[in-house]
Motif scaffolding. Structure first.
Motif, short mmCIF file in Angstrom:
data_model
loop_
_atom_site.label_atom_id
_atom_site.label_comp_id
_atom_site.label_asym_id
_atom_site.label_seq_id
_atom_site.Cartn_x
_atom_site.Cartn_y
_atom_site.Cartn_z
N SER A 67 64.38 -52.21 -45.34
CA SER A 67 64.31 -51.17 -44.31
C SER A 67 65.03 -49.91 -44.76
O SER A 67 65.79 -49.91 -45.74
CB SER A 67 64.94 -51.69 -43.01
OG SER A 67 66.32 -51.96 -43.20
N ARG A 68 64.78 -48.80 -44.06
CA ARG A 68 65.44 -47.54 -44.40
C ARG A 68 66.94 -47.66 -44.27
O ARG A 68 67.70 -47.09 -45.06
CB ARG A 68 64.93 -46.41 -43.47
CG ARG A 68 63.54 -45.91 -43.80
CD ARG A 68 63.25 -44.58 -43.13
NE ARG A 68 63.46 -44.65 -41.69
CZ ARG A 68 64.28 -43.84 -41.01
NH1 ARG A 68 64.99 -42.92 -41.66
NH2 ARG A 68 64.39 -43.93 -39.69
N PHE A 69 67.40 -48.39 -43.27
CA PHE A 69 68.83 -48.58 -43.07
C PHE A 69 69.44 -49.32 -44.26
O PHE A 69 70.49 -48.94 -44.79
CB PHE A 69 69.09 -49.35 -41.78
CG PHE A 69 70.54 -49.43 -41.38
CD1 PHE A 69 71.06 -48.53 -40.46
CD2 PHE A 69 71.39 -50.38 -41.94
CE1 PHE A 69 72.40 -48.60 -40.10
CE2 PHE A 69 72.72 -50.45 -41.58
CZ PHE A 69 73.24 -49.55 -40.66
N ALA A 70 68.79 -50.39 -44.69
CA ALA A 70 69.33 -51.22 -45.78
C ALA A 70 69.34 -50.47 -47.11
O ALA A 70 70.20 -50.71 -47.96
CB ALA A 70 68.52 -52.50 -45.91
N ARG A 71 68.39 -49.55 -47.30
CA ARG A 71 68.32 -48.81 -48.55
C ARG A 71 69.39 -47.71 -48.63
O ARG A 71 69.63 -47.15 -49.70
CB ARG A 71 66.94 -48.18 -48.73
CG ARG A 71 65.82 -49.21 -48.93
CD ARG A 71 64.57 -48.56 -49.48
NE ARG A 71 64.08 -47.48 -48.64
CZ ARG A 71 63.19 -47.63 -47.67
NH1 ARG A 71 62.69 -48.83 -47.40
NH2 ARG A 71 62.79 -46.60 -46.95
N ASN A 72 70.02 -47.42 -47.50
CA ASN A 72 71.09 -46.41 -47.46
C ASN A 72 72.44 -47.12 -47.62
O ASN A 72 72.95 -47.72 -46.67
CB ASN A 72 71.03 -45.64 -46.14
CG ASN A 72 71.97 -44.46 -46.11
OD1 ASN A 72 72.89 -44.35 -46.94
ND2 ASN A 72 71.77 -43.56 -45.16
N GLU A 73 73.01 -47.05 -48.81
CA GLU A 73 74.27 -47.74 -49.07
C GLU A 73 75.41 -47.18 -48.22
O GLU A 73 76.34 -47.91 -47.87
CB GLU A 73 74.62 -47.64 -50.56
CG GLU A 73 73.65 -48.41 -51.45
CD GLU A 73 74.00 -48.30 -52.91
OE1 GLU A 73 74.89 -47.50 -53.25
OE2 GLU A 73 73.39 -49.03 -53.72
N ASN A 74 75.32 -45.90 -47.86
CA ASN A 74 76.34 -45.30 -47.00
C ASN A 74 76.35 -45.96 -45.63
O ASN A 74 77.41 -46.20 -45.04
CB ASN A 74 76.10 -43.80 -46.88
CG ASN A 74 77.10 -43.12 -45.99
OD1 ASN A 74 78.30 -43.12 -46.25
ND2 ASN A 74 76.63 -42.54 -44.89
N ALA A 75 75.16 -46.27 -45.10
CA ALA A 75 75.06 -46.93 -43.80
C ALA A 75 75.61 -48.34 -43.86
O ALA A 75 76.33 -48.79 -42.96
CB ALA A 75 73.61 -46.93 -43.32
N LEU A 76 75.29 -49.07 -44.93
CA LEU A 76 75.82 -50.43 -45.08
C LEU A 76 77.33 -50.41 -45.19
O LEU A 76 78.02 -51.26 -44.63
CB LEU A 76 75.22 -51.08 -46.32
CG LEU A 76 73.71 -51.40 -46.29
CD1 LEU A 76 73.27 -51.95 -47.63
CD2 LEU A 76 73.40 -52.39 -45.18
N LEU A 77 77.86 -49.43 -45.90
CA LEU A 77 79.31 -49.32 -46.06
C LEU A 77 79.99 -49.07 -44.72
O LEU A 77 81.05 -49.62 -44.43
CB LEU A 77 79.61 -48.19 -47.04
CG LEU A 77 81.05 -48.04 -47.51
CD1 LEU A 77 81.49 -49.27 -48.30
CD2 LEU A 77 81.20 -46.79 -48.37
N GLN A 78 79.36 -48.25 -43.88
CA GLN A 78 79.95 -47.94 -42.58
C GLN A 78 80.03 -49.17 -41.68
O GLN A 78 80.93 -49.26 -40.84
CB GLN A 78 79.14 -46.84 -41.88
CG GLN A 78 79.28 -45.48 -42.51
CD GLN A 78 78.53 -44.43 -41.73
OE1 GLN A 78 78.69 -44.27 -40.53
NE2 GLN A 78 77.67 -43.69 -42.43
N PHE A 79 79.10 -50.10 -41.83
CA PHE A 79 79.16 -51.33 -41.03
C PHE A 79 80.52 -52.00 -41.20
O PHE A 79 81.16 -52.42 -40.23
CB PHE A 79 78.03 -52.27 -41.45
CG PHE A 79 78.17 -53.66 -40.90
CD1 PHE A 79 77.77 -53.95 -39.61
CD2 PHE A 79 78.71 -54.69 -41.67
CE1 PHE A 79 77.90 -55.24 -39.10
CE2 PHE A 79 78.84 -55.97 -41.17
CZ PHE A 79 78.44 -56.24 -39.87
#
Length: 440
Positions: free
Chosen positions: A217-229
């Motif tokens: 997904s677009r969310f998973a491909r964004n490492e910045n978003a995963l890091l924020q989790f």
């Protein structure tokens, strides 16, 4: 002579002015940093610790992953994931509790025994039951497996078992050994005294579901978003993450998190059956059960989340402030209440936004396919799994944001989630946002 004195005074004055300006500049910078880390409002200075690049703190819960769970065959039609030893409290004996999946329609006929740490083997009484999820999901012929709980009971105290052995009578005579995880943590000895010390419970842990999460997904491909989790949940006081299907986590995210005090525990999930949309509820139930049992006596609370879900409580997990922590608020409920259901909002994800809380539009008609529950781990394991006592928490206590692609918006349109949040709660979220902003 007087001219030299005046020159010296002039130089001293200029130097004083320069020092004053330098002090004022540095003071403004310090105020800016303290504004975001909220240093004077927190006694534990947790944010400052997160800014350090030193080595991680050693914690007594460093073995949350041992023994390592892995799907292994215990018969032609059955596979076991993890095994737990539960010693009886009031009477002698205990039982091994094993999470199992079996081929649909397969005959369950096993013998079991316990292998003690001394090497001795003790015959046990085998029993099994289907998971409660089996009576709740729609009977789908495309599903090719069933969730089970296998038990191996003994009625006497023979000592600490290290493993449980199962023999599938219908297919083979060779027993298969599974290593046991003791639900009661072993007491540790302090360096300064020989008296055993009981490990301190963690405030909370998060079990991360990368099994059912779409890593394309677009969310998973964004490492910045995963890091924020991970960083947002660390900001509220959670630093222990049990990551199921850990290999799916990008290397860059792991490398960056290794610089913090966040602890990741790798949980393999080599599921032996085909996974489809119709089997998602069964697989999630397996993760949820293992998450509960693995955290019993190690943490006070736990929650199963996917990386695109952020938990926003109205206070940090632990706090010495007058308002009180989330733990203190939840302890006002009956001890029999073990599950706290959280409202979930489907927030439209925009990858152009630097921070996740900056996404403010959500679709009120888009419902999650499962409940998100914060579990309290104070009852004995058997009661914890059987308990149905749950409370739906109000929005003023906490909620979850699930970040999705809003491709098909409902007829009611998009709403601003901030309109339903109290001012003090919103200020708390902004404090968390600013803390994470410093770390990103």
């Amino acid at each position: 002579m007087r001219k030299y004195q005046q020159l010296v005074l002039l130089l001293i004055s200029c130097l004083s002015v320069c020092i004053l300006l330098m002090y004022k500049t540095e003071n403004n910078r310090l105020k800016y940093v303290l504004k975001y880390v909220n240093f004077f409002g927190r006694n534990d200075a947790a944010v400052l610790r997160r800014l350090e690049n030193g080595t991680k703190e050693e914690v007594p819960q460093a073995f949350l992953w041992r023994p390592l769970p892995v799907w292994q065959m215990i018969g032609d039609n059955f596979h076991a994931y993890s095994a737990y030893w539960m010693r009886n409290e009031l009477v002698a004996g205990g039982e091994a509790h094993v999470l199992v999946v079996g081929k649909r329609g397969a005959v369950v006929d096993f013998r079991c025994s316990l292998e003690l740490l001394s090497g001795r083997s003790v015959q046990g009484k085998f029993r099994f039951q289907r998971d409660s999820i089996e009576s709740m999901v729609v009977d789908d012929k495309s599903s090719n497996f069933t969730n089970y709980h296998f038990f191996c009971q003994v009625s006497r105290d023979f000592g600490q078992p290290g493993g449980v052995l199962f023999t599938d009578i219908t297919s083979t005579k060779s027993p298969v050994k599974l290593r046991l995880r003791n639900l009661k943590p072993a007491e540790m000895k302090s360096d300064s005294m020989a008296v055993p010390v009981t490990p301190v419970r963690l405030p909370a842990t998060i079990c991360v579901d990368l099994v059912g999460f779409n890593m394309t997904s677009r969310f998973a491909r964004n490492e910045n978003a995963l890091l924020q989790f991970f960083l947002f949940h660390q900001a509220i006081g959670i630093e222990q993450f049990l990551v199921y299907n850990y290999d799916a986590l990008p290397d860059e995210v792991i490398r960056l998190l290794d610089r913090t005090n966040i602890h990741l525990y790798a949980m393999p999930f080599n599921f032996p059956f085909r996974q489809e949309n119709t089997t998602a509820a069964r697989v999630r139930q397996l993760l949820h059960t293992d998450c509960l049992l693995r955290n019993v006596n190690h943490a006070s609370f736990t929650i199963l989340l996917r990386p695109n879900e952020l938990f926003f409580p109205n206070a940090r997990l632990t706090s010495t402030q007058a308002k009180g922590s989330l733990q203190q608020q939840l302890r006002h409920f009956s001890a029999e209440t073990t599950r706290f259901e959280l409202a979930t909002m489907a927030v439209c994800y925009d990858e152009r936004k630097k921070l996740l809380p900056d996404n403010v539009q959500y679709d009120p008609e888009l419902r999650a396919p499962y409940k998100t529950q914060l579990s309290r781990l104070e009852l004995p394991p058997a009661q914890l799994l059987a308990s149905t006592a749950e409370v739906e928490l109000s929005l003023s206590t906490g909620f979850v944001h699930r970040y999705v692609d809003c491709e098909h918006v409902g007829s009611d349109g998009l709403h601003d989630w901030r309109n339903g949040v109290r001012q003090d709660f919103m200020e708390h979220i902004n404090v968390l946002r600013n803390e994470v902003d410093l770390l990103i």
